[in-house]
Design a protein around this motif. Sequence first.
Motif, mmCIF file in Angstrom:
data_model
loop_
_atom_site.group_PDB
_atom_site.id
_atom_site.type_symbol
_atom_site.label_atom_id
_atom_site.label_comp_id
_atom_site.label_asym_id
_atom_site.label_seq_id
_atom_site.Cartn_x
_atom_site.Cartn_y
_atom_site.Cartn_z
ATOM 1 N N THR A 12 5.307 12.447 12.963
ATOM 2 C CA THR A 12 5.217 13.484 13.991
ATOM 3 C C THR A 12 4.692 14.753 13.342
ATOM 4 O OG1 THR A 12 7.087 12.580 15.238
ATOM 5 C CG2 THR A 12 6.484 14.867 15.683
ATOM 6 N N GLY A 13 3.629 15.302 13.901
ATOM 7 C CA GLY A 13 3.076 16.519 13.321
ATOM 8 C C GLY A 13 1.718 16.846 13.899
ATOM 9 N N THR A 44 -2.025 11.084 14.758
ATOM 10 C CA THR A 44 -2.077 9.800 15.457
ATOM 11 C C THR A 44 -1.312 8.726 14.698
ATOM 12 O OG1 THR A 44 -4.241 10.355 16.367
ATOM 13 C CG2 THR A 44 -3.625 8.032 16.363
ATOM 14 N N SER A 45 -1.635 8.571 13.427
ATOM 15 C CA SER A 45 -0.989 7.558 12.606
ATOM 16 C C SER A 45 -0.431 8.139 11.320
ATOM 17 C CB SER A 45 -1.987 6.457 12.248
ATOM 18 O OG SER A 45 -2.989 6.976 11.376
ATOM 19 N N SER A 46 -0.830 9.370 10.993
ATOM 20 C CA SER A 46 -0.469 10.041 9.731
ATOM 21 C C SER A 46 -1.033 9.314 8.509
ATOM 22 C CB SER A 46 1.054 10.185 9.607
ATOM 23 O OG SER A 46 1.563 10.982 10.653
ATOM 24 N N GLU A 47 -2.058 8.488 8.733
ATOM 25 C CA GLU A 47 -2.739 7.819 7.622
ATOM 26 C C GLU A 47 -3.934 8.619 7.128
ATOM 27 O OE1 GLU A 47 -1.893 5.175 6.008
ATOM 28 O OE2 GLU A 47 -0.319 4.273 7.238
ATOM 29 N N ILE A 48 -4.151 9.791 7.670
ATOM 30 C CA ILE A 48 -5.192 10.757 7.315
ATOM 31 C C ILE A 48 -6.542 10.400 7.939
ATOM 32 C CG2 ILE A 48 -6.345 12.057 5.507
ATOM 33 C CD1 ILE A 48 -3.314 12.509 5.638
ATOM 34 N N GLY A 49 -7.102 9.251 7.601
ATOM 35 C CA GLY A 49 -8.412 8.886 8.123
ATOM 36 C C GLY A 49 -8.422 8.748 9.632
ATOM 37 N N ARG A 87 0.835 -1.190 0.000
ATOM 38 C CA ARG A 87 0.000 0.000 0.000
ATOM 39 C C ARG A 87 0.877 1.250 0.000
ATOM 40 N NH1 ARG A 87 -5.056 0.030 1.505
ATOM 41 N NH2 ARG A 87 -4.815 1.869 2.820
ATOM 42 N N PRO A 88 0.349 2.386 -0.478
ATOM 43 C CA PRO A 88 1.133 3.619 -0.455
ATOM 44 C C PRO A 88 1.549 3.977 0.969
ATOM 45 C CG PRO A 88 -0.830 3.885 -1.815
ATOM 46 C CD PRO A 88 -0.985 2.584 -1.101
ATOM 47 N N ASP A 89 2.789 4.373 1.129
ATOM 48 C CA ASP A 89 3.311 4.728 2.452
ATOM 49 C C ASP A 89 2.985 6.192 2.755
ATOM 50 O OD1 ASP A 89 4.608 4.860 4.853
ATOM 51 O OD2 ASP A 89 6.635 4.632 4.023
ATOM 52 N N VAL A 90 1.701 6.452 2.984
ATOM 53 C CA VAL A 90 1.254 7.819 3.248
ATOM 54 C C VAL A 90 1.837 8.339 4.550
ATOM 55 C CG1 VAL A 90 -0.773 9.239 3.776
ATOM 56 C CG2 VAL A 90 -0.837 7.617 1.872
ATOM 57 N N ALA A 91 1.867 7.488 5.578
ATOM 58 C CA ALA A 91 2.404 7.922 6.868
ATOM 59 C C ALA A 91 3.876 8.286 6.754
ATOM 60 C CB ALA A 91 2.205 6.825 7.911
ATOM 61 N N GLY A 92 4.636 7.507 5.980
ATOM 62 C CA GLY A 92 6.043 7.829 5.789
ATOM 63 C C GLY A 92 6.229 9.121 5.025
#
Length: 322
Positions: A113-114, A135-140, A103-108
């Motif tokens: 941190t942000g 929380t996870s940087s996965e957006i949802g 899957r796309p590494d959106v969190a990376g």
Amino acid sequence: MDDYLVRILTKAGTFRGLACVSTGVVAEAARRHGTLPTATAALGRALTGGALMGALLKTDQRVALKFEGNGPLGKILIEALSTGAVAGTVGNPAVDLPLLDGRPDVAGALGRTGLLTVTKDLRLKQPYQGTVRLTSSEIGEDLAMYLTESEQVPSAVRLDVFVEQDGTVGAAGGFLIQSLPPQDETAIHLLWERIGNLSSLSDHFCRGGTPEQLLDVLFVGIPFETFEKRVISFQCTCSREKCEQALLTQGKDALRAMADREGGGTVTCAFCREVRNFSQEEMGSLVDALSEPVAPPPAPSDESGKTAVLDIRRTLEINKKT
């Protein structure tokens, strides 16, 4: 399939659910910004989340989302209206990281941190604003945490974007589920368990699945009524008038220099990349509109008023005409 959103309310009034397909919106954003696959996935999830958040608002209200992380993507800015219009931009559109577990590494890309800042223009004297740590940087999951912590509404949000090998957008969509008082703890546990067991949303939409079918799966055995279906679209709130205002913030001397030496100027909207050209004569008219040479006024802070939702000096890029 055209992009649209469906909203339902359980007959007991204890849950509301929203689901949408946003493939066209994400594809249009990717085209305008020239995003590479990972940036496309991140921006697409944020746009989809923005459309869902916008659907929670009343008429003529709007919401702005700002994701800021320590990853190469930098930040994501989204603006969504209650009408279903949504637009946005990403700090670095050229981010493309290796897939993570397929899957796309959106969190990376965004960085683990942000902050997520949500600003709502509710047509009051001051905008409402809330900020939470990513929380996870996965957006949802970050949007769900914001809604649960800052607005005190237990929420679940899933967003997904499938990017083809050639970089085009194959499918995009998502859902937002909220528990309303009086809370039914048994039903909450059941729904959250179903959400956790869901397969990839992009697979659902790639197979031609609809938002209605998605909600049917989530709420099987829980009676509900569908009370809204609306079109969602990539649509920016920028205008020539806002571009003129952005130019005026540069001050009389800067405008005169652009008019006299460079033959005019251009303003580019960071959200939609639309370019508006101003001729030498038009620049001269703007100079005349300024009664005296003054320093550009400070940009409004996120707390200073409604214009903070779409700060023209932040989202309109003033360029010299070439």
